[in-house]
Design a protein around this motif. Sequence first.
Motif, PDB file in Angstrom:
ATOM      1  N   GLU A   1       0.812  -1.210   0.000  1.00 30.92           N
ATOM      2  CA  GLU A   1       0.000   0.000   0.000  1.00 30.92           C
ATOM      3  C   GLU A   1       0.849   1.264   0.000  1.00 30.92           C
ATOM      4  N   ASP A   2       1.990   1.252   0.682  1.00 29.93           N
ATOM      5  CA  ASP A   2       2.876   2.416   0.670  1.00 29.93           C
ATOM      6  C   ASP A   2       3.373   2.699  -0.747  1.00 29.93           C
ATOM      7  N   ALA A   3       3.821   1.632  -1.430  1.00 30.03           N
ATOM      8  CA  ALA A   3       4.325   1.802  -2.789  1.00 30.03           C
ATOM      9  C   ALA A   3       3.220   2.234  -3.740  1.00 30.03           C
ATOM     10  N   LEU A   4       2.026   1.663  -3.581  1.00 29.10           N
ATOM     11  CA  LEU A   4       0.906   2.044  -4.443  1.00 29.10           C
ATOM     12  C   LEU A   4       0.588   3.524  -4.284  1.00 29.10           C
ATOM     13  N   ALA A   5       0.556   3.996  -3.047  1.00 29.24           N
ATOM     14  CA  ALA A   5       0.282   5.416  -2.805  1.00 29.24           C
ATOM     15  C   ALA A   5       1.353   6.296  -3.437  1.00 29.24           C
ATOM     16  N   GLU A   6       2.616   5.918  -3.281  1.00 35.65           N
ATOM     17  CA  GLU A   6       3.702   6.710  -3.855  1.00 35.65           C
ATOM     18  C   GLU A   6       3.600   6.789  -5.370  1.00 35.65           C
ATOM     19  N   LEU A   7       3.260   5.672  -6.005  1.00 39.44           N
ATOM     20  CA  LEU A   7       3.188   5.645  -7.464  1.00 39.44           C
ATOM     21  C   LEU A   7       1.960   6.383  -7.988  1.00 39.44           C
ATOM     22  N   LEU A   8       0.908   6.457  -7.174  1.00 39.18           N
ATOM     23  CA  LEU A   8      -0.230   7.297  -7.540  1.00 39.18           C
ATOM     24  C   LEU A   8       0.143   8.770  -7.428  1.00 39.18           C
ATOM     25  N   HIS A   9       0.865   9.125  -6.369  1.00 42.36           N
ATOM     26  CA  HIS A   9       1.311  10.514  -6.212  1.00 42.36           C
ATOM     27  C   HIS A   9       2.258  10.937  -7.336  1.00 42.36           C
ATOM     28  N   SER A  10       3.131  10.023  -7.746  1.00 39.85           N
ATOM     29  CA  SER A  10       4.103  10.373  -8.787  1.00 39.85           C
ATOM     30  C   SER A  10       3.470  10.429 -10.173  1.00 39.85           C
TER      31      SER A  10
END
Length: 326
Positions: free
Chosen positions: A251-260
């Motif tokens: 979930e942390d990585a998914l959130a980061e990739l959505l932000h980017s």
Amino acid sequence: MSETNEAGAATGHEVLVTTPSFGQHASEPWEVFEAAGVRARTASAAHPLTERQLIEEAEGVKALVVGLDPVTAAVLHAAPGLTVVAKHGVGTDNIDLAAAAAQGVRVVNAPGSNTTAVADMTMALLLAAVRRIVPAHASVTAGRWDRFFGPELAGRTLGIVGFGRIGQAVARRARGFDMDLIAYDPHLPAAVFAEQGVPAVTLDELIAAADVITLHLPMPSGGPLLGRAELAAMKPGSCVINTARGGLVDEDALAELLHSGHLAAAGIDVFATEPPAGNPLLTAPNAVLTPHCAAFTQQANAAMGSTVAADVVRVLRGEEPVHAVV
């Protein structure tokens, strides 16, 4: 001492129901117990119960109907009279199946009862995420008239991870949107994919080719199926849908990739910790989040509860359950 009525149902036995969704929108599941002369009571603690709470509340019961509560070896050992554990749903990863088998406790579930509901919700999340339905609604209700662009589904590749009942139901719906389909499932023979007319691929191949990845597998051991590396390897502008298990995705990585902006959208119904207080997805852009409710239709609620209740009664009668896991 329990008795047996003329219909063969064991009366006087007690069932503990821990999940509030059991019979929440349908009377039929409760009526199954009543007709069999079985006493059903609900847990006093909030769902999901902790191991300690479940040990305390399960004292003296012959059967458990659980949701996400941890039915561990300790719980099973603390309830020596327990005969059957019923999962109000499909996935049994919260139940220690080996410990249940060793203690002679049957485990049952309700396969297929929520297939239609979850498949519908998968498509709802996909459409809401890629067409940005939630911010569009908020714009109108706030008195604005913002326009939101998004891709059409026709011609896009849907990668289905887990091609059992729900995955196949999603495939049928996606065909109606003219999507191209590929699927990955390490547990199914090639004949299943051939029968459904969906190419079987490896997980790496699916990640590289899919415009949308939708998850329909139980929780694997050893961490997320879509970790940081797998999510980063997805196509730029692609989308993740998860109506299966929260732990399947980092979930942390998914959130980061959505932000980017590397990932365009996500539709998430399940979280590693529920409720997801402090979860980074709560503030991620273009994420449509729902409270683990994909199976929450009146029809699924009636079917799921009635299915597990009927198998609990069968086990209490000394009969073989229809949907035995152990």
